[in-house]
Structures are given as C-alpha cells and as structure tokens.
Write a protein that holds these residues in place. Structure first.
Motif, PDB file in Angstrom:
ATOM      1  N   ILE A  99      41.869  51.081  41.978  1.00 12.45           N
ATOM      2  CA  ILE A  99      41.147  52.306  42.355  1.00 12.45           C
ATOM      3  C   ILE A  99      39.659  52.030  42.445  1.00 12.45           C
ATOM      4  O   ILE A  99      38.981  52.457  43.392  1.00 12.45           O
ATOM      5  N   LEU A 100      39.136  51.270  41.478  1.00 14.40           N
ATOM      6  CA  LEU A 100      37.710  50.954  41.447  1.00 14.40           C
ATOM      7  C   LEU A 100      37.263  50.220  42.706  1.00 14.40           C
ATOM      8  O   LEU A 100      36.194  50.483  43.262  1.00 14.40           O
ATOM      9  N   GLY A 101      38.088  49.293  43.190  1.00 12.71           N
ATOM     10  CA  GLY A 101      37.686  48.483  44.339  1.00 12.71           C
ATOM     11  C   GLY A 101      38.176  48.980  45.677  1.00 12.71           C
ATOM     12  O   GLY A 101      37.937  48.334  46.700  1.00 12.71           O
ATOM     13  N   ARG A 102      38.848  50.143  45.683  1.00  8.81           N
ATOM     14  CA  ARG A 102      39.500  50.616  46.913  1.00  8.81           C
ATOM     15  C   ARG A 102      38.536  50.757  48.089  1.00  8.81           C
ATOM     16  O   ARG A 102      38.856  50.397  49.216  1.00  8.81           O
ATOM     17  N   HIS A 103      37.345  51.274  47.834  1.00  9.14           N
ATOM     18  CA  HIS A 103      36.402  51.525  48.927  1.00  9.14           C
ATOM     19  C   HIS A 103      35.199  50.570  48.879  1.00  9.14           C
ATOM     20  O   HIS A 103      34.202  50.816  49.544  1.00  9.14           O
ATOM     21  N   GLN A 104      35.320  49.516  48.094  1.00  7.72           N
ATOM     22  CA  GLN A 104      34.230  48.545  47.996  1.00  7.72           C
ATOM     23  C   GLN A 104      34.254  47.641  49.217  1.00  7.72           C
ATOM     24  O   GLN A 104      35.289  47.072  49.558  1.00  7.72           O
ATOM     25  N   GLN A 105      33.136  47.492  49.892  1.00  8.79           N
ATOM     26  CA  GLN A 105      33.094  46.772  51.162  1.00  8.79           C
ATOM     27  C   GLN A 105      32.194  45.542  51.148  1.00  8.79           C
ATOM     28  O   GLN A 105      32.488  44.547  51.788  1.00  8.79           O
ATOM     29  N   THR A 106      31.104  45.594  50.414  1.00 10.90           N
ATOM     30  CA  THR A 106      30.076  44.568  50.590  1.00 10.90           C
ATOM     31  C   THR A 106      30.281  43.326  49.728  1.00 10.90           C
ATOM     32  O   THR A 106      29.834  42.245  50.100  1.00 10.90           O
ATOM     33  N   THR A 107      30.915  43.449  48.582  1.00 10.63           N
ATOM     34  CA  THR A 107      31.099  42.294  47.702  1.00 10.63           C
ATOM     35  C   THR A 107      32.553  42.220  47.249  1.00 10.63           C
ATOM     36  O   THR A 107      33.343  43.122  47.505  1.00 10.63           O
ATOM     37  N   ALA A 108      32.870  41.114  46.552  1.00  9.40           N
ATOM     38  CA  ALA A 108      34.241  40.940  46.075  1.00  9.40           C
ATOM     39  C   ALA A 108      34.596  42.021  45.062  1.00  9.40           C
ATOM     40  O   ALA A 108      33.768  42.428  44.242  1.00  9.40           O
ATOM     41  N   ARG A 109      35.830  42.463  45.121  1.00  6.21           N
ATOM     42  CA  ARG A 109      36.315  43.452  44.164  1.00  6.21           C
ATOM     43  C   ARG A 109      36.485  42.806  42.796  1.00  6.21           C
ATOM     44  O   ARG A 109      36.737  41.607  42.704  1.00  6.21           O
ATOM     45  N   PRO A 110      36.388  43.603  41.720  1.00  8.17           N
ATOM     46  CA  PRO A 110      36.630  43.037  40.385  1.00  8.17           C
ATOM     47  C   PRO A 110      38.057  42.532  40.272  1.00  8.17           C
ATOM     48  O   PRO A 110      38.983  43.093  40.874  1.00  8.17           O
ATOM     49  N   SER A 111      38.242  41.466  39.519  1.00  7.41           N
ATOM     50  CA  SER A 111      39.558  40.838  39.402  1.00  7.41           C
ATOM     51  C   SER A 111      39.968  40.736  37.940  1.00  7.41           C
ATOM     52  O   SER A 111      39.215  41.102  37.026  1.00  7.41           O
ATOM     53  N   LEU A 112      41.173  40.205  37.726  1.00  9.21           N
ATOM     54  CA  LEU A 112      41.727  40.043  36.384  1.00  9.21           C
ATOM     55  C   LEU A 112      42.253  38.627  36.218  1.00  9.21           C
ATOM     56  O   LEU A 112      42.735  38.016  37.175  1.00  9.21           O
ATOM     57  N   ILE A 113      42.162  38.121  34.995  1.00  5.51           N
ATOM     58  CA  ILE A 113      42.757  36.823  34.667  1.00  5.51           C
ATOM     59  C   ILE A 113      43.637  37.009  33.438  1.00  5.51           C
ATOM     60  O   ILE A 113      43.181  37.490  32.399  1.00  5.51           O
ATOM     61  N   VAL A 114      44.915  36.646  33.577  1.00  2.83           N
ATOM     62  CA  VAL A 114      45.845  36.667  32.447  1.00  2.83           C
ATOM     63  C   VAL A 114      45.913  35.250  31.897  1.00  2.83           C
ATOM     64  O   VAL A 114      46.292  34.317  32.605  1.00  2.83           O
ATOM     65  N   THR A 115      45.532  35.094  30.652  1.00  2.00           N
ATOM     66  CA  THR A 115      45.481  33.762  30.055  1.00  2.00           C
ATOM     67  C   THR A 115      46.248  33.739  28.742  1.00  2.00           C
ATOM     68  O   THR A 115      46.533  34.787  28.154  1.00  2.00           O
ATOM     69  N   GLY A 116      46.575  32.545  28.294  1.00  2.00           N
ATOM     70  CA  GLY A 116      47.292  32.391  27.037  1.00  2.00           C
ATOM     71  C   GLY A 116      48.049  31.082  27.032  1.00  2.00           C
ATOM     72  O   GLY A 116      48.092  30.367  28.037  1.00  2.00           O
ATOM     73  N   PRO A 117      48.668  30.737  25.907  1.00  2.00           N
ATOM     74  CA  PRO A 117      49.417  29.479  25.825  1.00  2.00           C
ATOM     75  C   PRO A 117      50.718  29.549  26.601  1.00  2.00           C
ATOM     76  O   PRO A 117      51.096  30.610  27.122  1.00  2.00           O
ATOM     77  N   ALA A 118      51.394  28.413  26.692  1.00  2.00           N
ATOM     78  CA  ALA A 118      52.697  28.378  27.355  1.00  2.00           C
ATOM     79  C   ALA A 118      53.688  29.263  26.613  1.00  2.00           C
ATOM     80  O   ALA A 118      53.580  29.461  25.401  1.00  2.00           O
ATOM     81  N   ALA A 119      54.651  29.812  27.353  1.00  2.00           N
ATOM     82  CA  ALA A 119      55.745  30.631  26.806  1.00  2.00           C
ATOM     83  C   ALA A 119      55.255  31.918  26.167  1.00  2.00           C
ATOM     84  O   ALA A 119      55.909  32.468  25.289  1.00  2.00           O
ATOM     85  N   ALA A 120      54.094  32.408  26.612  1.00  2.00           N
ATOM     86  CA  ALA A 120      53.550  33.649  26.051  1.00  2.00           C
ATOM     87  C   ALA A 120      53.853  34.859  26.918  1.00  2.00           C
ATOM     88  O   ALA A 120      53.457  35.969  26.580  1.00  2.00           O
ATOM     89  N   GLY A 121      54.513  34.676  28.050  1.00  2.00           N
ATOM     90  CA  GLY A 121      54.910  35.803  28.887  1.00  2.00           C
ATOM     91  C   GLY A 121      53.931  36.164  29.985  1.00  2.00           C
ATOM     92  O   GLY A 121      53.974  37.276  30.518  1.00  2.00           O
ATOM     93  N   LYS A 122      53.071  35.207  30.394  1.00  2.00           N
ATOM     94  CA  LYS A 122      52.058  35.509  31.418  1.00  2.00           C
ATOM     95  C   LYS A 122      52.693  35.808  32.775  1.00  2.00           C
ATOM     96  O   LYS A 122      52.369  36.812  33.414  1.00  2.00           O
ATOM     97  N   THR A 123      53.567  34.924  33.230  1.00  2.00           N
ATOM     98  CA  THR A 123      54.192  35.135  34.537  1.00  2.00           C
ATOM     99  C   THR A 123      55.060  36.383  34.525  1.00  2.00           C
ATOM    100  O   THR A 123      55.085  37.141  35.505  1.00  2.00           O
ATOM    101  N   THR A 124      55.760  36.628  33.432  1.00  2.00           N
ATOM    102  CA  THR A 124      56.572  37.847  33.322  1.00  2.00           C
ATOM    103  C   THR A 124      55.698  39.082  33.481  1.00  2.00           C
ATOM    104  O   THR A 124      56.058  40.029  34.195  1.00  2.00           O
ATOM    105  N   ALA A 125      54.547  39.086  32.812  1.00  2.00           N
ATOM    106  CA  ALA A 125      53.632  40.226  32.925  1.00  2.00           C
ATOM    107  C   ALA A 125      53.133  40.374  34.354  1.00  2.00           C
ATOM    108  O   ALA A 125      53.068  41.487  34.897  1.00  2.00           O
ATOM    109  N   LEU A 126      52.800  39.251  34.984  1.00  2.00           N
ATOM    110  CA  LEU A 126      52.293  39.267  36.357  1.00  2.00           C
ATOM    111  C   LEU A 126      53.332  39.853  37.316  1.00  2.00           C
ATOM    112  O   LEU A 126      53.028  40.742  38.126  1.00  2.00           O
ATOM    113  N   LEU A 127      54.560  39.374  37.211  1.00  2.00           N
ATOM    114  CA  LEU A 127      55.617  39.831  38.112  1.00  2.00           C
ATOM    115  C   LEU A 127      55.977  41.291  37.859  1.00  2.00           C
ATOM    116  O   LEU A 127      56.261  42.049  38.792  1.00  2.00           O
TER     117      LEU A 127
END
Length: 322
Positions: free
Chosen positions: A58-86
């Motif tokens: 919602i925050l970046g929906r009408h943003q035109q001039t610069t990159a929209r804010p993004s997210l990074i999911v981080t953590g150790p292996a087998a912590a459920g990152k890909t599951t959360a992403l999907l």
C-alpha cells in the motif's frame, strides 16, 4: 514454482486440509500423503511478514520516482524462510484474484506475483534470464542483458506484477565484479518495476550484501524480518509450545492423545534447537512411522528413533573438544 504456470498451480491449489470430526476416515495412503504435504503452520514470522508485505504494498502503490520500500527475510537454515515467503505470495495471489476475477471465458489471467530463485554463481545476465523465464519471455544468446531487462520490465508491468519474491539472495556477493553487477541489476529492477520486492536468504546480515555502498543502499530501503529459531519462552508466552500444539492439532492419527507433544516441548526444543523446519519434519516423520507400525500415536520413544537433518543431530550431540 519458478515459472508462471507452476506458481499459478501452487497458489490456486487448495492446501492439505486437516481432518474434521464430521469427515469419514481417510485411507492409509491418504493419511500418508497428508502428512507428507501437511499444512502450513502459521508462525510468528509468517504473521509478521504478512502484515509488513500488505503495508509496504500500500505504501509503495503510487510511488513513482524512486524504488519502493522492500523486505528481507533472514535467518539460519531450516528456520522457515521459504515457507513464509511462499505463504505470503500465495495469500497475495488469491487476494488479487478475489478482487479482480478474470472475465468468463478469459484465458489470460493477470500475474500479481513473481517468484525467482537466485541461481548459484549468479551474474546479472543469468539472473535477469530467470526473471524472463518466469513469464516465458523468449531469450536467445544474441540478446544483450540490457535487451532482456527491457523486455522483462515491459512484460512484468503489462502483466500486473505487484509482488516480486526473490529467494536465495545470500548467493549474491557484491564484493565481486559479477556480484556487484547483479546487485546493480536488482536495484535497477526495483526502480523500474511497479512492484514490492521481498528477498529471503540465510543470515543475510552476515553476508557481503549489507557492506559497502551497495549494501548501504539495500539496508536503507529494506525492512529486515528475522525468521529465527523459536525460543522456548518469550516473557510469559511459550511460542515454541504453541507451534507444537498447532502441529499436533493437525495430525491425522487414530490413537494419538491430544496434549502429548506439548508436554514434550523441552525435549523437542532440545532436539531441534527451536528450528521450525526440523520440528515439523520430526513430527511428520513420527506420524508416518506411527501409521506404518500400526501404533497410530506419537510418543517420546517414537521421536527418539527418528533421525533428523545433520544440523539438528549435531545440535543434539555437540562435538566435545578433547
């Protein structure tokens, strides 16, 4: 799932359904298949990511001039990152379809979500080729990286891509020439595509991704969500025990006693170091074993017989210095 057809099948196929009291008993094969696929357990990280993604879109929906804010999911292996992403990607896809159902008889559905894996040893050209492959954009060896990028930006915008999920981001190393070019490509895409980007990778803050000028740019635009091992206790709450209860409530065993697994929460935490991936694998394997041997219940004895991933087993039996 790294093609639009595969992603669409994943997002629109009903997930495995837990047993309901009014349902007729399932066959052995059906129950084995169910525990193999199993339900997605909603962890605190999944809930947090869902809220953040919805807000940033919602925050970046009408943003035109610069990159929209993004997210990074981080953590150790087998912590459920890909599951959360999907899980978040599927929710976004289905929400879009509910609001924008395709016209009757239409064979061209919009594509609200893209899912891309960073290939090993990624270069800018191999990564942009993965973006092209997702939507079936033709790529030949004669095309330059710039030409492929232009085609990707045009097609993704025309297709209505709103959310771009990029997994295995830890494979990028901006300290190398090819890694720096690949990181620059991602920055270019975030500025040219009207979409929110969500990255996932192993211990991203410990990699070169957050160092140097390029790392500062990424850190300045991305919100970090840590998908780490669950603690046994967090204040007055017991998040790990709560997850065990959710898993147990979704088992399909005829003789299992509710409350058995939560009572073994300290043991299960020690076995898995609080990693969701290791925990769900342990309990699912124990359920399959219980069906095969006819006991139809999970006990601590059953759990003790299960061999887990090497990471979990090393935690269980740490190497002693001699």
């Amino acid at each position: 799932m790294t093609t639009w057809q595969g992603w669409q099948r994943f997002a629109t196929t009903d997930p495995p359904a837990p047993p309901q009291p009014e349902d007729p008993p399932r066959s052995t094969e059906e129950r084995l298949a169910y525990h193999s696929a199993f339900v997605t357990i909603r962890t605190p990280a999944i809930s947090q990511l869902a809220i953040q993604v919805r807000t940033l879109m919602i925050l970046g929906r009408h943003q035109q001039t610069t990159a929209r804010p993004s997210l990074i999911v981080t953590g150790p292996a087998a912590a459920g990152k890909t599951t959360a992403l999907l899980n978040v990607g599927r929710a976004c896809h289905l929400a879009h379809l509910r609001k924008n159902p395709p016209p009757p008889g239409s064979t061209h559905a919009t594509a609200p979500v893209a899912y891309v894996l960073v290939p090993p040893g990624a270069t800018a050209k191999t990564l942009i080729t993965e973006f092209a492959r997702y939507l079936g954009i033709p790529v030949t060896t004669r095309l330059t990286q710039t030409q492929i990028t232009d085609a990707v930006c045009h097609t993704y915008t025309a297709a209505g891509i709103q959310l771009v999920l990029i997994d295995e981001i830890h494979r990028l190393n901006p300290r190398t020439t090819t890694g720096a070019q690949t990181a620059d490509l991602l920055k270019d895409l975030t500025e040219r595509l009207p979409a929110t980007f969500v990255y996932a990778g192993i211990n991203v803050t410990d990699t070169p991704l957050f160092t140097g000028v390029r790392g500062a740019q990424l850190a300045g635009r991305a919100t970090l969500i840590t998908c780490g091992p669950l603690p046994a206790r967090h204040g007055t709450r017991q998040p790990f025990r709560d997850v065990i209860t959710d898993i147990e409530n979704n088992l399909d065993l005829t003789s299992h006693r509710p409350g058995t697994l939560p009572r073994h929460a300290p043991y299960l935490h020690q076995r898995t170091a609080g990693r969701i991936g290791s925990l769900t694998r342990l309990i699912r394997q124990a359920a399959i074993t219980a069906i095969h041997d006819g006991t139809e219940r999970i006990t601590k004895t059953t759990l003790d017989t299960i061999r887990l991933d090497h990471l979990a087993e090393q935690h269980r039996r740490p190497t002693r210095n001699r």
